[in-house]
Design an enzyme around this catalytic site. Sequence first.
Site, PDB file in Angstrom:
ATOM      1  N   ILE A   1       8.982  -7.985  -1.516  1.00  0.00           N
ATOM      2  CA  ILE A   1       9.588  -9.033  -2.349  1.00  0.00           C
ATOM      3  C   ILE A   1       8.610  -9.452  -3.444  1.00  0.00           C
ATOM      4  O   ILE A   1       7.491  -9.845  -3.129  1.00  0.00           O
ATOM      5  CB  ILE A   1       9.924 -10.286  -1.513  1.00  0.00           C
ATOM      6  CG1 ILE A   1      10.713  -9.917  -0.255  1.00  0.00           C
ATOM      7  CG2 ILE A   1      10.678 -11.305  -2.351  1.00  0.00           C
ATOM      8  CD1 ILE A   1      10.825 -11.076   0.741  1.00  0.00           C
TER       9      ILE A   1
ATOM     10  N   GLY B   1       7.907  -0.312  17.652  1.00  0.00           N
ATOM     11  CA  GLY B   1       6.957  -0.360  16.556  1.00  0.00           C
ATOM     12  C   GLY B   1       7.177  -1.525  15.603  1.00  0.00           C
ATOM     13  O   GLY B   1       6.583  -1.590  14.533  1.00  0.00           O
TER      14      GLY B   1
ATOM     15  N   GLY C   1       5.881  -8.678   1.742  1.00  0.00           N
ATOM     16  CA  GLY C   1       6.065  -7.231   1.649  1.00  0.00           C
ATOM     17  C   GLY C   1       6.573  -6.796   0.285  1.00  0.00           C
ATOM     18  O   GLY C   1       5.900  -6.982  -0.734  1.00  0.00           O
TER      19      GLY C   1
ATOM     20  N   ASP D   1      -0.346 -14.752  11.032  1.00  0.00           N
ATOM     21  CA  ASP D   1       0.024 -13.944   9.882  1.00  0.00           C
ATOM     22  C   ASP D   1       0.836 -14.778   8.881  1.00  0.00           C
ATOM     23  O   ASP D   1       0.584 -14.727   7.674  1.00  0.00           O
ATOM     24  CB  ASP D   1       0.838 -12.729  10.357  1.00  0.00           C
ATOM     25  CG  ASP D   1       1.380 -11.904   9.211  1.00  0.00           C
ATOM     26  OD1 ASP D   1       0.581 -11.168   8.596  1.00  0.00           O
ATOM     27  OD2 ASP D   1       2.586 -12.002   8.915  1.00  0.00           O
TER      28      ASP D   1
ATOM     29  N   VAL E   1       2.043 -10.972   0.491  1.00  0.00           N
ATOM     30  CA  VAL E   1       3.029 -11.984   0.897  1.00  0.00           C
ATOM     31  C   VAL E   1       4.437 -11.431   0.688  1.00  0.00           C
ATOM     32  O   VAL E   1       4.792 -11.019  -0.417  1.00  0.00           O
ATOM     33  CB  VAL E   1       2.876 -13.288   0.082  1.00  0.00           C
ATOM     34  CG1 VAL E   1       3.897 -14.317   0.544  1.00  0.00           C
ATOM     35  CG2 VAL E   1       1.467 -13.838   0.196  1.00  0.00           C
TER      36      VAL E   1
ATOM     37  N   LYS F   1      -0.252 -15.982   4.893  1.00  0.00           N
ATOM     38  CA  LYS F   1       0.594 -15.868   3.704  1.00  0.00           C
ATOM     39  C   LYS F   1       0.878 -17.245   3.099  1.00  0.00           C
ATOM     40  O   LYS F   1       0.926 -17.394   1.878  1.00  0.00           O
ATOM     41  CB  LYS F   1       1.889 -15.162   4.080  1.00  0.00           C
ATOM     42  CG  LYS F   1       1.659 -13.711   4.525  1.00  0.00           C
ATOM     43  CD  LYS F   1       2.870 -13.127   5.242  1.00  0.00           C
ATOM     44  CE  LYS F   1       2.617 -11.683   5.669  1.00  0.00           C
ATOM     45  NZ  LYS F   1       3.680 -11.176   6.574  1.00  0.00           N
TER      46      LYS F   1
ATOM     47  N   THR G   1      -0.359   3.493   7.204  1.00  0.00           N
ATOM     48  CA  THR G   1       1.074   3.378   6.939  1.00  0.00           C
ATOM     49  C   THR G   1       1.346   3.043   5.478  1.00  0.00           C
ATOM     50  O   THR G   1       2.100   3.748   4.790  1.00  0.00           O
ATOM     51  CB  THR G   1       1.680   2.269   7.826  1.00  0.00           C
ATOM     52  OG1 THR G   1       1.297   2.536   9.172  1.00  0.00           O
ATOM     53  CG2 THR G   1       3.182   2.240   7.720  1.00  0.00           C
TER      54      THR G   1
ATOM     55  N   GLU H   1       0.328  -8.818  -4.667  1.00  0.00           N
ATOM     56  CA  GLU H   1       1.756  -9.057  -4.417  1.00  0.00           C
ATOM     57  C   GLU H   1       2.152  -8.661  -2.998  1.00  0.00           C
ATOM     58  O   GLU H   1       2.936  -9.337  -2.340  1.00  0.00           O
ATOM     59  CB  GLU H   1       2.593  -8.256  -5.429  1.00  0.00           C
ATOM     60  CG  GLU H   1       4.085  -8.446  -5.319  1.00  0.00           C
ATOM     61  CD  GLU H   1       4.500  -9.871  -5.639  1.00  0.00           C
ATOM     62  OE1 GLU H   1       4.465 -10.234  -6.813  1.00  0.00           O
ATOM     63  OE2 GLU H   1       4.845 -10.618  -4.702  1.00  0.00           O
TER      64      GLU H   1
ATOM     65  N   GLY I   1       6.513  -2.831   6.221  1.00  0.00           N
ATOM     66  CA  GLY I   1       6.994  -1.451   6.260  1.00  0.00           C
ATOM     67  C   GLY I   1       6.318  -0.614   5.197  1.00  0.00           C
ATOM     68  O   GLY I   1       5.931  -1.097   4.143  1.00  0.00           O
TER      69      GLY I   1
END
Lengths: 433, 433
Positions: A136, A187, A134, A201, A132, A205, A13, A129, A302
């Site tokens: 941001i 999903g 995504g 998870d 943590v 982070k 992905t 980067e 994502g």
Amino acid sequence: MKEIRIGILGFGTVGAGVVEGIQKNGDLIAERTGIVPVLARIADLDIETDRGVDLPEGVLTTDAMSVINDADVDLIVELVGGTTIARTFTLEALKQGKPVITANKALLADFGEEIYKTAREYTTGIYYEAAVGGGIPILRAQRAGLIGNHIESIYGILNGTCNYILTRMEREGLPFETVLAEAQKLGYAETPPDLDIDGIDSAHKAVVLASMAYGAPVPMDACPTKGIRGLAASEITNAAELGYRIKLLAIIKDNEGEVELSVEPTLVPQQHMVASVSDSFNAVFVKGDIVDDTMYYGRGAGRLPTGSAVIGDIMEAAADKLHGVGVPVSVTMMLQKETLPYCPADNIVKRCYVRLCLKDRPGAMAQVMTIFGKHNISIASVVQKERHDEGYAPVVILTQDARESEFVAAMDEIEALPVSSCTPIRMRLEDFE
Amino acid sequence: MKEIRIGILGFGTVGAGVVEGIQKNGDLIAERTGIVPVLARIADLDIETDRGVDLPEGVLTTDAMSVINDADVDLIVELVGGTTIARTFTLEALKQGKPVITANKALLADFGEEIYKTAREYTTGIYYEAAVGGGIPILRAQRAGLIGNHIESIYGILNGTCNYILTRMEREGLPFETVLAEAQKLGYAETPPDLDIDGIDSAHKAVVLASMAYGAPVPMDACPTKGIRGLAASEITNAAELGYRIKLLAIIKDNEGEVELSVEPTLVPQQHMVASVSDSFNAVFVKGDIVDDTMYYGRGAGRLPTGSAVIGDIMEAAADKLHGVGVPVSVTMMLQKETLPYCPADNIVKRCYVRLCLKDRPGAMAQVMTIFGKHNISIASVVQKERHDEGYAPVVILTQDARESEFVAAMDEIEALPVSSCTPIRMRLEDFE
């Protein structure tokens, strides 16, 4: 114009998102930075499945090592996931002096120290980067914009799946299991969902954020972790009636020289910005001693948002390589000290939300209050609801600050009371004061 | 460990904040980055006033040029303010190949093109994180973390004074003038307050954000600007009744290839995060085509928060200098193109809030609606209030999207109606869809 030749390991992905982003905006990136990003080689065991992007012949390979060893590949993007071959590939690339970009929080949480030290030894960089928050740019904020700050506290909503589940539970009054099942169908949640909903998870982070804030690798066992599995919709309603919302919150604080970490479902005031972070969005609140309160918000996962963070790192690694920076701040900041003083979980001072079920007997509440008093826990508010048909009444208590060990002891004693008809539920409450 | 020797021009509020920050956290910064920040020279016309920080003898001077010319000074921090001597000092330092750090948004808005081109010509850098959003690392987010993104839109609350005034007006129902006077007494607003409350300061920052987003210097006259001067408390109440809050909002959009800019009081939905940015805080929402929505929040002004941003830039400039980076991305990103296609103010399509006073006559509302219809303005909602003793009734209208030129023409016609008993008030409404 200079070129940077990119090797990607793992064409899932995020890998496809990185390719799509570079294909879409590669010219713009080159105009802005003077460096042309070139998708040189991409390795995956499966090179047949259509990822929705076109690639020139010869780019795809099933042989990851050949990408790492390719003298024409300047840097490696590790997106294979897991902590076994991802670790092997990462260490091998670093040992060849090639910078590595990764989105792999589990890898950093479990093997960060080895990886940072290898990067330092071989005078190259690891950039993470995307691990943590995504898309941001939160780690970059910490290591560049806020470099002049001692970090006083960090509060993070770091897992989009949990935040999505909590948001829908609250908005629609649905049970946890129903929303989780739907999230899996859409999903938004993995199968099995354990890493997300059990808080692992978020903890991965949190230890990366804490390492960067305080300058040493932080082991996972320094971060007491609870997830949202089985959270009752009634707790969300109870919290709302008292002016709070429940978020899975990572908390990192400099606790008078000791680093305090935790990940747990936490009541936050509805009017605080942290409460308005909804759906699958992530947010990180960082308080520095110079800058005061700051906040960073965006999509925590994502294909494209994570791809955006990876591309930002690729271009930074490219610039560092071209300028001979050697060991970048993303490595030096993690290795200032060998270890940190942690606040043991038992010593963490916090406010709590407690929900009990008390049988309808005279003196029931007095027995509970006596136990709290004995353990130095002051009560901020108590709401006893109408009793149920079953002959017990739910009681919701908000406490003042008290020590975790006292809470544990008090809960054990309360549960053992003959008037207690269920296992007490306890959650942290944070009012950011 | 390497040293970076800093020369500061202007020892006012922010200058003292920079000194305090470096004195407090200099060791930490050195540990993190491997570079020791040294306060070498500080120039100000007034070197007698106590700024609350101690400095070694010989650091302070009244001669700014001697600091720029000092061969032992590696970089210059320009904090003198204004656009005359600040421009001279900045250009002179750049021509000597010394990087310049500035917090001066007016200087960049008015002379940015000359400054960026001078930096490029002399192969050095200008760094200006502190010019937009105070302590928030928003420009760094744009030029590093989001480098792979085409920017679709930016929404900014960029002026803390205005946001403070609007927040207190809403919370306490106070008139504009009362809150402004108190803000001035408390030091939250300058005397005269024009730059802040007339939106100029926000516009200065908006053109810097737009320049970076779209790669060319943006002139101030590309940004139609309205402030909050004289805003009636009743507009805030009317907006609240409809589910909106009023914010002074900078809006930057890629409008199908044309860049749309504006700064104006804007109604935003109460449940959107932008509405929850209160007091003197700033926030910038950036939507990229890859990363989607992101947001950055913090203190937009003040001695230490602005100092935090300056220190971040000092350390980046130091690293760039030590590594021979030459012309940094903060310069190249501003000079991708000579100029941009702007959306003329008249062509901007927006929703509006309109407040009229209509005399209590049959057909009054019909005349107003006929005018809106003639100008292709659809109505989303109308609220007519009970009429006042004076014989007129306030009418609040929310429109759908329409062109600014149509709004202007319609407002002129409505104001000229005999049934109209006051000048109509009109504000933009943004629902972020």
